[in-house]
Structure formats: C-alpha cells, structure tokens
Motif scaffolding. Structure first.
Motif: not given
Length: 184
Positions: A64-84
């Motif tokens: 699941d690339l969305a989950a992987l990319w979200r974890r990677q982005a958040q791992g370096v401090g980026a804020t990623v909002d979850m869609p409803p």
C-alpha cells in the motif's frame, strides 16, 4: 493583426504535451515515486493523501503505497492529513511492476457486466523499454491492444456479462521497464 497572432497560435499548438499521465491516480503514483526518490517529504505526503482521497488501493500482494509514503513523510516531520472515511467498498486498484527485456506479465481480473471497465498503464523512470498492453476476453479474443507510448495507455470497454478478462503487459524492448497498472 492576424499576422501578429498567427505565430502565437502556432506556438501554442506546437508546445510539447504534458509528459505526465492524465489520470489522477497514475499521476499521483508516478509523482509520488519521483518525490520519494528526491527525498521530498512534503510532496510525498501530498501524493499519499491524493491516493487515499481517490480511493486507490493496491492489488492483493502489492504494498500500500499511500500508507508507506504517509509513514515515510511523517517519519521526517511532514504533516499528512488523513482523508475522511467514506465507506467506499471497491475502488480503483493499482499495481507496480517491472519487466525484463522480452518479459511479460498476465493478470486475470473480474469485471462486472454493464459497468465500464478501464485499464491504464504508465511507464516509470528512465529506460521505459517498449511496453504494450493487451486485454483478452474469456475466449481469448483481443478486446484492446496498444503500445504504451507517452505518459499512459488506456483500454476501456463495456462488458456485456460479468466475466474474467486477461490483462497482458509485455516488454518488447531491449531494456528493462517499470510501470504502474491501474484497474478501474
């Protein structure tokens, strides 16, 4: 006046086409992979959110690339909002693949009768080989066959009956080729 505007019109018509896929899911996949390679966590987070918002999910057995990319982005401090969550049962499915020169991949997919079926392929990265896509019906008849030239190739049809179809992607080039396959 016309002689002044005519060169501008030809310049606009002759401008190069956008090299990115036109489909929003394929575009998010290709741009997300580029952001990942460049270490652009903010863009990576936006592409993860875009995949989630569009309802794209990996084909069974794919990450699941969305989950992987979200974890990677958040791992370096980026804020990623979850869609409803909207309760979508089925949505578009994607798969990343790679083929060696002369290689092919066949995938069987069930499509519902009376509902538009669409399959798209977008090459990824350098050395995209020479990919082609072919869709075959249950009796082996070819419904669509195209070379994957440019940013994406599409095959669409309306199945009369619910049935399984074969999706065949081939690399007839002399270089390895990577791609994203999107099934709607």
């Amino acid at each position: 006046m016309i002689t002044v505007l005519l060169p501008l019109l030809f310049a606009a018509v002759a401008s190069p086409a956008d090299p990115r896929p036109s489909d929003p899911i394929l575009r998010a996949l290709v741009e997300g992979e580029a952001a990942q390679a460049q270490g652009d966590s903010a863009s990576l987070g936006r592409k993860a959110r875009m995949l989630s918002v569009l309802g794209a999910a990996p084909v069974r057995g794919q990450e699941d690339l969305a989950a992987l990319w979200r974890r990677q982005a958040q791992g370096v401090g980026a804020t990623v909002d979850m869609p409803p969550f909207r309760g979508r049962a089925l949505g578009p499915a994607y798969r990343r693949g790679s083929l060696v020169p002369g290689g092919s991949m066949t995938m069987r997919q069930l499509f519902l009768g009376g509902q538009r079926a669409q399959i798209m392929v977008a090459p990824v990265g350098e050395g995209s080989g020479h990919l082609s896509i072919r869709v075959e019906g249950a009796q082996g008849e070819t419904l669509c066959q195209k070379a994957v030239g440019g940013p994406q190739a599409d095959c669409a049809w309306m199945p009369l009956f619910t049935d399984r179809y074969s999706i065949v992607i081939e690399n007839v080039g002399e270089a390895s080729a990577s791609f994203y396959l999107l099934v709607r």
